[in-house]
Design a protein around this motif. Sequence first.
Motif, PDB file in Angstrom:
ATOM      1  N   VAL A  48     -38.604  -2.492  15.987  1.00 51.36           N
ATOM      2  CA  VAL A  48     -38.648  -3.376  14.823  1.00 51.36           C
ATOM      3  C   VAL A  48     -37.246  -3.735  14.364  1.00 51.36           C
ATOM      4  O   VAL A  48     -36.262  -3.088  14.703  1.00 51.36           O
ATOM      5  CB  VAL A  48     -39.441  -2.738  13.664  1.00 51.36           C
ATOM      6  CG1 VAL A  48     -40.881  -2.531  14.060  1.00 51.36           C
ATOM      7  CG2 VAL A  48     -38.803  -1.430  13.210  1.00 51.36           C
ATOM      8  N   TRP A  49     -37.187  -4.774  13.532  1.00 49.68           N
ATOM      9  CA  TRP A  49     -35.911  -5.315  13.078  1.00 49.68           C
ATOM     10  C   TRP A  49     -35.235  -4.454  12.029  1.00 49.68           C
ATOM     11  O   TRP A  49     -34.016  -4.375  11.971  1.00 49.68           O
ATOM     12  CB  TRP A  49     -36.119  -6.709  12.508  1.00 49.68           C
ATOM     13  CG  TRP A  49     -36.441  -7.734  13.540  1.00 49.68           C
ATOM     14  CD1 TRP A  49     -36.695  -7.511  14.865  1.00 49.68           C
ATOM     15  CD2 TRP A  49     -36.540  -9.141  13.331  1.00 49.68           C
ATOM     16  NE1 TRP A  49     -36.953  -8.694  15.498  1.00 49.68           N
ATOM     17  CE2 TRP A  49     -36.865  -9.717  14.588  1.00 49.68           C
ATOM     18  CE3 TRP A  49     -36.404  -9.968  12.234  1.00 49.68           C
ATOM     19  CZ2 TRP A  49     -37.036 -11.091  14.742  1.00 49.68           C
ATOM     20  CZ3 TRP A  49     -36.574 -11.332  12.390  1.00 49.68           C
ATOM     21  CH2 TRP A  49     -36.877 -11.886  13.627  1.00 49.68           C
ATOM     22  N   GLY A  50     -36.009  -3.872  11.120  1.00 52.58           N
ATOM     23  CA  GLY A  50     -35.385  -3.165  10.009  1.00 52.58           C
ATOM     24  C   GLY A  50     -36.257  -2.063   9.457  1.00 52.58           C
ATOM     25  O   GLY A  50     -37.440  -1.929   9.813  1.00 52.58           O
TER      26      GLY A  50
ATOM     27  N   THR B 196     -34.464  -0.926  15.923  1.00 55.25           N
ATOM     28  CA  THR B 196     -33.458  -1.299  16.917  1.00 55.25           C
ATOM     29  C   THR B 196     -32.601  -2.466  16.454  1.00 55.25           C
ATOM     30  O   THR B 196     -31.519  -2.696  16.995  1.00 55.25           O
ATOM     31  CB  THR B 196     -34.136  -1.703  18.235  1.00 55.25           C
ATOM     32  OG1 THR B 196     -35.032  -2.795  17.978  1.00 55.25           O
ATOM     33  CG2 THR B 196     -34.907  -0.537  18.831  1.00 55.25           C
ATOM     34  N   GLY B 197     -33.067  -3.209  15.442  1.00 58.76           N
ATOM     35  CA  GLY B 197     -32.434  -4.473  15.096  1.00 58.76           C
ATOM     36  C   GLY B 197     -33.102  -5.605  15.851  1.00 58.76           C
ATOM     37  O   GLY B 197     -33.936  -5.376  16.739  1.00 58.76           O
ATOM     38  N   ALA B 198     -32.752  -6.833  15.517  1.00 58.32           N
ATOM     39  CA  ALA B 198     -33.387  -8.009  16.104  1.00 58.32           C
ATOM     40  C   ALA B 198     -32.524  -8.575  17.226  1.00 58.32           C
ATOM     41  O   ALA B 198     -31.342  -8.836  17.037  1.00 58.32           O
ATOM     42  CB  ALA B 198     -33.611  -9.076  15.032  1.00 58.32           C
ATOM     43  N   LEU B 199     -33.137  -8.779  18.380  1.00 57.57           N
ATOM     44  CA  LEU B 199     -32.439  -9.409  19.491  1.00 57.57           C
ATOM     45  C   LEU B 199     -31.989 -10.813  19.080  1.00 57.57           C
ATOM     46  O   LEU B 199     -32.802 -11.652  18.681  1.00 57.57           O
ATOM     47  CB  LEU B 199     -33.360  -9.496  20.706  1.00 57.57           C
ATOM     48  CG  LEU B 199     -33.690  -8.164  21.391  1.00 57.57           C
ATOM     49  CD1 LEU B 199     -34.927  -8.298  22.275  1.00 57.57           C
ATOM     50  CD2 LEU B 199     -32.504  -7.681  22.210  1.00 57.57           C
ATOM     51  N   GLY B 200     -30.688 -11.067  19.148  1.00 59.92           N
ATOM     52  CA  GLY B 200     -30.152 -12.370  18.791  1.00 59.92           C
ATOM     53  C   GLY B 200     -29.765 -12.524  17.336  1.00 59.92           C
ATOM     54  O   GLY B 200     -29.073 -13.471  16.968  1.00 59.92           O
TER      55      GLY B 200
ATOM     56  N   GLU C 152     -30.549  -6.039   4.711  1.00 63.59           N
ATOM     57  CA  GLU C 152     -30.515  -5.043   5.786  1.00 63.59           C
ATOM     58  C   GLU C 152     -31.716  -4.103   5.786  1.00 63.59           C
ATOM     59  O   GLU C 152     -31.866  -3.309   6.708  1.00 63.59           O
ATOM     60  CB  GLU C 152     -29.210  -4.259   5.727  1.00 63.59           C
ATOM     61  CG  GLU C 152     -28.026  -5.127   6.110  1.00 63.59           C
ATOM     62  CD  GLU C 152     -26.721  -4.363   6.182  1.00 63.59           C
ATOM     63  OE1 GLU C 152     -26.631  -3.426   6.985  1.00 63.59           O
ATOM     64  OE2 GLU C 152     -25.798  -4.715   5.430  1.00 63.59           O
ATOM     65  N   HIS C 153     -32.582  -4.182   4.781  1.00 61.29           N
ATOM     66  CA  HIS C 153     -33.843  -3.464   4.871  1.00 61.29           C
ATOM     67  C   HIS C 153     -34.790  -4.155   5.853  1.00 61.29           C
ATOM     68  O   HIS C 153     -35.671  -3.529   6.432  1.00 61.29           O
ATOM     69  CB  HIS C 153     -34.505  -3.378   3.502  1.00 61.29           C
ATOM     70  CG  HIS C 153     -33.965  -2.278   2.653  1.00 61.29           C
ATOM     71  ND1 HIS C 153     -34.636  -1.769   1.579  1.00 61.29           N
ATOM     72  CD2 HIS C 153     -32.821  -1.578   2.727  1.00 61.29           C
ATOM     73  CE1 HIS C 153     -33.922  -0.813   1.020  1.00 61.29           C
ATOM     74  NE2 HIS C 153     -32.812  -0.685   1.697  1.00 61.29           N
ATOM     75  N   TYR C 154     -34.608  -5.457   6.021  1.00 66.78           N
ATOM     76  CA  TYR C 154     -35.470  -6.233   6.913  1.00 66.78           C
ATOM     77  C   TYR C 154     -34.778  -6.598   8.216  1.00 66.78           C
ATOM     78  O   TYR C 154     -35.435  -6.989   9.174  1.00 66.78           O
ATOM     79  CB  TYR C 154     -35.928  -7.514   6.201  1.00 66.78           C
ATOM     80  CG  TYR C 154     -36.784  -7.231   5.000  1.00 66.78           C
ATOM     81  CD1 TYR C 154     -38.161  -7.037   5.135  1.00 66.78           C
ATOM     82  CD2 TYR C 154     -36.229  -7.111   3.736  1.00 66.78           C
ATOM     83  CE1 TYR C 154     -38.952  -6.751   4.039  1.00 66.78           C
ATOM     84  CE2 TYR C 154     -37.009  -6.821   2.636  1.00 66.78           C
ATOM     85  CZ  TYR C 154     -38.365  -6.633   2.786  1.00 66.78           C
ATOM     86  OH  TYR C 154     -39.144  -6.336   1.699  1.00 66.78           O
TER      87      TYR C 154
ATOM     88  N   ARG D 133     -31.421   2.708   2.287  1.00 68.52           N
ATOM     89  CA  ARG D 133     -31.878   2.212   3.584  1.00 68.52           C
ATOM     90  C   ARG D 133     -32.488   3.350   4.399  1.00 68.52           C
ATOM     91  O   ARG D 133     -33.528   3.191   5.049  1.00 68.52           O
ATOM     92  CB  ARG D 133     -30.705   1.571   4.329  1.00 68.52           C
ATOM     93  CG  ARG D 133     -31.113   0.868   5.624  1.00 68.52           C
ATOM     94  CD  ARG D 133     -29.957   0.080   6.203  1.00 68.52           C
ATOM     95  NE  ARG D 133     -28.810   0.932   6.484  1.00 68.52           N
ATOM     96  CZ  ARG D 133     -27.617   0.465   6.827  1.00 68.52           C
ATOM     97  NH1 ARG D 133     -27.410  -0.835   6.888  1.00 68.52           N
ATOM     98  NH2 ARG D 133     -26.629   1.292   7.100  1.00 68.52           N
ATOM     99  N   ASP D 134     -31.863   4.522   4.366  1.00 66.19           N
ATOM    100  CA  ASP D 134     -32.402   5.679   5.067  1.00 66.19           C
ATOM    101  C   ASP D 134     -33.720   6.122   4.428  1.00 66.19           C
ATOM    102  O   ASP D 134     -34.660   6.498   5.126  1.00 66.19           O
ATOM    103  CB  ASP D 134     -31.390   6.826   5.026  1.00 66.19           C
ATOM    104  CG  ASP D 134     -31.812   8.004   5.886  1.00 66.19           C
ATOM    105  OD1 ASP D 134     -31.456   8.009   7.078  1.00 66.19           O
ATOM    106  OD2 ASP D 134     -32.494   8.904   5.361  1.00 66.19           O
ATOM    107  N   LEU D 135     -33.794   6.038   3.113  1.00 66.60           N
ATOM    108  CA  LEU D 135     -34.999   6.431   2.388  1.00 66.60           C
ATOM    109  C   LEU D 135     -36.169   5.545   2.781  1.00 66.60           C
ATOM    110  O   LEU D 135     -37.281   6.015   3.056  1.00 66.60           O
ATOM    111  CB  LEU D 135     -34.733   6.333   0.884  1.00 66.60           C
ATOM    112  CG  LEU D 135     -35.709   7.005  -0.077  1.00 66.60           C
ATOM    113  CD1 LEU D 135     -35.705   8.511   0.110  1.00 66.60           C
ATOM    114  CD2 LEU D 135     -35.330   6.653  -1.519  1.00 66.60           C
TER     115      LEU D 135
END
Length: 715
Positions: free
Chosen positions: A127-129, A148-152, A281-283, A361-363
């Motif tokens: 997932v992105w976030g 993992t973050g978003a590809l691109g 950055e949560h998403y 963000r970790d929470l």
Amino acid sequence: MRIAVFTEDDHARRVIARFRRAAEAAGHTVDELTPDLVGPREAISEVDLPHELETRVRAFVDAHDVDRLVLCGDRSRLGRRLTRGLRTRLPVVLVQDRHVDYRHTRLDAVTAVQGQLGDGGPAAVCVWGPATRRAIADRAPDTAVVVTGALGLGDDPELLRAARSAVHRRTVEPGTPLRIVIAGEGDWTEAAGELGAYGEVVFDTAIEGADLVVTSLEALYPETLRAGIPLVHHRLGDRVLPDLRHNLIRTTRGTGELGEVALRLKVDGRFRGNPTGEPVEHYLAFHSDVAERVLAVVEEAALPVPPPPPGRTGTGPRASLAERALDEIRDRIRRPRSVAVIGTDFGYVTGVAVPVLTYTRDLVAAGPVDVRYIDIWAFSSVEGVLAAIEGCEQVLINSLAFFWRNWLGSRVAEALLEARVPTAVYVHETEYVFNHEAATRGVRHERLLELLPRLRVLCVSRAQADFYRKLGARNPVVVYNTVPLDDRPPRARAAVGERPRIVMVGTVQDRKGVDLFSRVAERAAGLPWDFAWYGHRGGVSGSALESPRVDWRGAMPRRRVRAELARADVLFLSSVDDPMPLAVIEAVQQRLRIVTYDRVGSKEILEGVGGYRGFGEYTPGAALDAIAAVLADDVDEDAYGEVEELFAPARFAERMSTALSLAHDGPPPETPGPTVAALDDETPDAHTRAVATLRATGRGDDAELMERALLRRRH
């Protein structure tokens, strides 16, 4: 390893191409499958297509000994059918390829058949976030969900810079008609009519040249952020987008509110982003190696373990009822279900917000929790702030600047305490800053000192806790701080170079030690040493020396600073005081030798560790001796690793959550706090008095907005 990738459209194919390149570079074979496995001339109905496609993909998997199946989501009929049909035959991994963080207020023929990401029961989901991870993990606790973050997108450094920037580049002068772009399907007649009074309105998906973009689409904000263009997420129909906390993103729920945003932008050139919401950055998490992270998930995916038959509990040890009951209580203590973070700065430009944003963000990534970010500058009354945090278990005030900078600070804190809302303040300030504010803030500082014994005070070092204890804080808690973990940050060279490079990171200002750093550089003139300072220019007095022997590099992106630190030999933190500098934590991550003044909090953690030296006298001679000593020393890898773990986001999150859950031991409140918001106060003449108060305190814009809101209510 042989990997089959199934894509349904051109967008998915563009996204997955990055993964394919990474997989092939790692020596894997990648086969791309599409719905074209079923030929266009074959007489197969839409109803039978999913079954037929599953049969052919299954046959391909068996014939070619495919080890993994990767899909761009399972929300479509085809994706869901393939996931469910093949998940017991080989590990199926889903890769998020588009935004899914929205919801519908009602179901229609289209939305009723759309599933939610991960409903098909895959082996893993990329997932992105953390917000998306939280949503899926809550629905499917047995599915491995990895951020993992978003590809691109998540691997785009320009988008990262934009997401963390607080700058709105004005495209027009105040008073000039706006160019407003509306993007998205649906009936925009009413909204376009409202916006037409403020400039030219065009319907387009291209945003170039726009002064304001209005949309109901969830996927547009990365593009507008890159371009620095204000974006309004407008509620149209039944589609509800999340509130994103960014200075260039605003959520509106009616044409009146939409018109107010356009009016302010046209009249004075200002755009006010959402006062509350979750950070971008949560998403959308950012990593430089998103494709490699996705590949790692695919490589490690395994077939899901079937649940044990009824009445069987498996072979492993099982916690007793008593242990599980205690674990549930411990989890409540350590992980709040809802937290409101109140402050004056939520950007990454300065270090004030970084630890708290990293914590939340970790929470969010760890499980279901309601986190609200409250920018005090967006409010004009105590009642408005209380309404925004209503229902939150915990309130965390970030930095004492909340009390000094805004007239509402002490009033809000007092109202929270009187309403018996557990309230803590996380302090970052140095003694230098505290004493400066004490001398200049007058009444606001006095009110802070009165409230200090009633607040739970969270500190970044033991010395700081002692300082605030002397000022009246009751049992302050040391939680230290943290910085985001970079992806394999570049390590500094183990051996000192022929020309040792001594660097400083921070704002160029007196309290950061501009004079000391310069005088050390001058004193080292006969040595083959190079000195450099990375940071934007702040307040430097005329008496401070700024040596030409120092390479004043100015501000630069964090990733470039990281690269420069990897080329350095010593971080010489010349600050006169700093309770726990973030630059030192990052230097530890990069295994860089470190020198600080003894009054800096880093000494508490690093004293006696190979690769660190402190100096007791704040003089050029003492500092120079410490640098010479540390250059002759080797970095203690094990000790640095232990310090790095102390400041890791996950460890910091555990400490912060536990500290927030501690029972507050301040004096009991005397009276309940206010509960009625100004607009809802039906007391005779209450609205007139509220507007007059706003004007008398110099808040004419807020008074105008309140008057307009009242007029809309009457009509």
